[in-house]
Motif scaffolding. Structure first.
Motif, PDB file in Angstrom:
ATOM      1  N   SER A  85       0.804  -1.220   0.000  1.00 46.85           N
ATOM      2  CA  SER A  85       0.000   0.000   0.000  1.00 46.85           C
ATOM      3  C   SER A  85       0.840   1.274   0.000  1.00 46.85           C
ATOM      4  O   SER A  85       0.357   2.337  -0.401  1.00 46.85           O
ATOM      5  N   ASN A  86       2.087   1.181   0.436  1.00 52.18           N
ATOM      6  CA  ASN A  86       2.967   2.347   0.430  1.00 52.18           C
ATOM      7  C   ASN A  86       3.583   2.501  -0.957  1.00 52.18           C
ATOM      8  O   ASN A  86       4.529   1.799  -1.311  1.00 52.18           O
ATOM      9  N   THR A  87       3.042   3.429  -1.717  1.00 55.31           N
ATOM     10  CA  THR A  87       3.496   3.588  -3.101  1.00 55.31           C
ATOM     11  C   THR A  87       4.953   4.061  -3.193  1.00 55.31           C
ATOM     12  O   THR A  87       5.581   3.915  -4.241  1.00 55.31           O
ATOM     13  N   ASP A  88       5.479   4.610  -2.102  1.00 55.84           N
ATOM     14  CA  ASP A  88       6.877   5.034  -2.114  1.00 55.84           C
ATOM     15  C   ASP A  88       7.826   3.843  -2.276  1.00 55.84           C
ATOM     16  O   ASP A  88       8.990   4.016  -2.659  1.00 55.84           O
ATOM     17  N   TRP A  89       7.336   2.668  -1.955  1.00 50.13           N
ATOM     18  CA  TRP A  89       8.167   1.466  -2.036  1.00 50.13           C
ATOM     19  C   TRP A  89       7.999   0.720  -3.365  1.00 50.13           C
ATOM     20  O   TRP A  89       8.662  -0.285  -3.594  1.00 50.13           O
ATOM     21  N   HIS A  90       7.125   1.224  -4.226  1.00 52.60           N
ATOM     22  CA  HIS A  90       6.871   0.514  -5.475  1.00 52.60           C
ATOM     23  C   HIS A  90       8.093   0.452  -6.380  1.00 52.60           C
ATOM     24  O   HIS A  90       8.280  -0.534  -7.108  1.00 52.60           O
ATOM     25  N   SER A  91       8.911   1.486  -6.351  1.00 54.31           N
ATOM     26  CA  SER A  91      10.096   1.465  -7.214  1.00 54.31           C
ATOM     27  C   SER A  91      11.026   0.317  -6.839  1.00 54.31           C
ATOM     28  O   SER A  91      11.681  -0.275  -7.702  1.00 54.31           O
ATOM     29  N   GLY A  92      11.052  -0.027  -5.551  1.00 55.20           N
ATOM     30  CA  GLY A  92      11.879  -1.129  -5.104  1.00 55.20           C
ATOM     31  C   GLY A  92      11.367  -2.490  -5.534  1.00 55.20           C
ATOM     32  O   GLY A  92      12.108  -3.487  -5.497  1.00 55.20           O
ATOM     33  N   LEU A  93      10.103  -2.548  -5.936  1.00 54.18           N
ATOM     34  CA  LEU A  93       9.508  -3.805  -6.397  1.00 54.18           C
ATOM     35  C   LEU A  93       9.686  -4.020  -7.897  1.00 54.18           C
ATOM     36  O   LEU A  93       9.365  -5.088  -8.413  1.00 54.18           O
ATOM     37  N   MET A  94      10.192  -3.007  -8.581  1.00 53.65           N
ATOM     38  CA  MET A  94      10.299  -3.090 -10.033  1.00 53.65           C
ATOM     39  C   MET A  94      11.163  -4.246 -10.531  1.00 53.65           C
ATOM     40  O   MET A  94      10.786  -4.927 -11.493  1.00 53.65           O
ATOM     41  N   PRO A  95      12.319  -4.506  -9.921  1.00 51.02           N
ATOM     42  CA  PRO A  95      13.103  -5.647 -10.409  1.00 51.02           C
ATOM     43  C   PRO A  95      12.325  -6.958 -10.367  1.00 51.02           C
ATOM     44  O   PRO A  95      12.384  -7.747 -11.324  1.00 51.02           O
ATOM     45  N   GLN A  96      11.570  -7.196  -9.274  1.00 55.21           N
ATOM     46  CA  GLN A  96      10.760  -8.409  -9.188  1.00 55.21           C
ATOM     47  C   GLN A  96       9.660  -8.403 -10.254  1.00 55.21           C
ATOM     48  O   GLN A  96       9.387  -9.427 -10.885  1.00 55.21           O
ATOM     49  N   ALA A  97       9.040  -7.243 -10.431  1.00 54.45           N
ATOM     50  CA  ALA A  97       7.951  -7.140 -11.403  1.00 54.45           C
ATOM     51  C   ALA A  97       8.451  -7.421 -12.818  1.00 54.45           C
ATOM     52  O   ALA A  97       7.811  -8.163 -13.584  1.00 54.45           O
ATOM     53  N   LEU A  98       9.588  -6.849 -13.168  1.00 53.46           N
ATOM     54  CA  LEU A  98      10.125  -7.041 -14.514  1.00 53.46           C
ATOM     55  C   LEU A  98      10.598  -8.475 -14.726  1.00 53.46           C
ATOM     56  O   LEU A  98      10.511  -9.012 -15.835  1.00 53.46           O
TER      57      LEU A  98
ATOM     58  N   SER B 201      -0.362 -13.554 -22.498  1.00 51.87           N
ATOM     59  CA  SER B 201      -0.695 -12.648 -23.606  1.00 51.87           C
ATOM     60  C   SER B 201      -0.571 -11.192 -23.200  1.00 51.87           C
ATOM     61  O   SER B 201      -0.364 -10.311 -24.046  1.00 51.87           O
ATOM     62  N   GLY B 202      -0.762 -10.923 -21.899  1.00 50.34           N
ATOM     63  CA  GLY B 202      -0.706  -9.568 -21.380  1.00 50.34           C
ATOM     64  C   GLY B 202      -0.195  -9.587 -19.958  1.00 50.34           C
ATOM     65  O   GLY B 202      -0.140 -10.644 -19.315  1.00 50.34           O
ATOM     66  N   PHE B 203       0.188  -8.416 -19.457  1.00 53.72           N
ATOM     67  CA  PHE B 203       0.736  -8.296 -18.101  1.00 53.72           C
ATOM     68  C   PHE B 203      -0.048  -7.213 -17.376  1.00 53.72           C
ATOM     69  O   PHE B 203      -0.081  -6.058 -17.811  1.00 53.72           O
ATOM     70  N   PHE B 204      -0.677  -7.576 -16.265  1.00 56.58           N
ATOM     71  CA  PHE B 204      -1.564  -6.691 -15.519  1.00 56.58           C
ATOM     72  C   PHE B 204      -0.875  -6.287 -14.219  1.00 56.58           C
ATOM     73  O   PHE B 204      -0.439  -7.142 -13.456  1.00 56.58           O
ATOM     74  N   VAL B 205      -0.800  -4.970 -13.967  1.00 61.31           N
ATOM     75  CA  VAL B 205      -0.106  -4.459 -12.774  1.00 61.31           C
ATOM     76  C   VAL B 205      -1.038  -3.606 -11.908  1.00 61.31           C
ATOM     77  O   VAL B 205      -0.812  -2.403 -11.728  1.00 61.31           O
ATOM     78  N   PRO B 206      -2.100  -4.197 -11.334  1.00 62.12           N
ATOM     79  CA  PRO B 206      -2.994  -3.413 -10.481  1.00 62.12           C
ATOM     80  C   PRO B 206      -2.238  -2.865  -9.273  1.00 62.12           C
ATOM     81  O   PRO B 206      -1.346  -3.521  -8.734  1.00 62.12           O
ATOM     82  N   GLY B 207      -2.599  -1.650  -8.884  1.00 59.10           N
ATOM     83  CA  GLY B 207      -1.945  -1.015  -7.746  1.00 59.10           C
ATOM     84  C   GLY B 207      -0.797  -0.115  -8.138  1.00 59.10           C
ATOM     85  O   GLY B 207      -0.370   0.738  -7.354  1.00 59.10           O
TER      86      GLY B 207
END
Length: 259
Positions: free
Chosen positions: A165-178, A190-196
């Protein structure tokens, strides 16, 4: 291939073609055959359910609390009511292992759907499925669709950002997301969904890295449609918000009627 499946396969291709980076498909998520018909008549080129809304419309909580048979029955009625492609929010496919995923994806395909949202969070548990497990689950769904003869649009959803919920930490999750984006793509998504995920810069980074269409959940905190399009988003979902607004309107009109 039967005539019915052939038509379903054609709709699946039409649905896939609607996902255009920079000219996103906007899905104002519906919850039953009636709402699907209204949205279709208003000009929608495709319709998609939202699991929260479908469950709430039947008095259930989200998170696969809605019995699978009711979810499938609802999907069937929607597919029989509208002519446009239908995508089903299938949560975790009501299964954990690849075999169960395969069985239930086949059941969903039999209802006439051409796309699914398929999430990586552990339904009823904590956190996300390990990446290698989710890859196997996606691969099972893809193999089942291929065998069925329909190029199912598997919208692979990661809940990494939704769970933080802390959006300030979302940048730190980018490596995992990618990393998950690359793995899910290779597995047949077929697609990649990134809710939140609502930060324009981070959304742009996902779109830049993606070889498949990127889906963003439109919330008040998210950029507007025009900005999302400029970032390269190919699909915008409204989730449970249309249902919630409709229910608020219903309550308001009831109160006005009662004076």
């Amino acid at each position: 291939m039967t005539k019915t499946v052939s038509n379903q396969a054609e709709k699946a291709q039409i649905f896939a073609d609607l996902h255009q980076p920079g000219n996103p498909l906007v899905l104002y998520n519906i919850w039953d055959a009636g709402s699907a018909k209204i949205v279709e008549e208003a000009g929608a080129k495709a319709v998609a359910t939202g699991s929260w809304s479908v469950a709430a419309a039947q008095g259930f909580d989200d998170g696969e609390k809605l019995p699978l048979e009711i979810a499938l029955m609802t999907a069937k009625r929607i597919c029989e009511t509208v002519d446009v492609p239908v995508s089903l929010d299938f949560e975790g496919a009501y299964a954990v292992g690849p075999t169960g995923v395969s069985t239930n994806v086949r059941l969903a395909l039999k209802q006439g759907i051409v796309g699914i949202n398929f999430e990586d969070q552990v339904i009823g548990g904590k956190g996300l499925h390990p990446q290698d497990m989710q890859v196997k689950r996606i691969a099972a769904a893809r193999a089942t669709a291929d065998e069925f003869g329909v190029p199912l649009f598997i919208n692979a959803r990661t809940d990494l950002f939704l769970h933080e919920s802390n959006t300030d930490w979302h940048s730190g999750l980018m490596p995992q997301a990618l990393e998950r984006l690359a793995a899910y793509t290779e597995a047949g998504a077929s697609g990649f969904f990134v809710p939140g995920l609502t930060d324009p810069e981070l959304i742009g980074r996902v779109c830049e890295a993606a070889e498949i269409p990127v889906n963003v959940f439109k919330t008040p905190a998210a950029p507007d449609h025009e900005t999302l399009a400029s970032l390269g988003v190919a699909r915008i979902s409204h989730g449970p918000n249309p249902f919630r607004q409709a229910m608020r309107d219903l309550a308001t009109r009831y109160a006005e009627t009662m004076g």
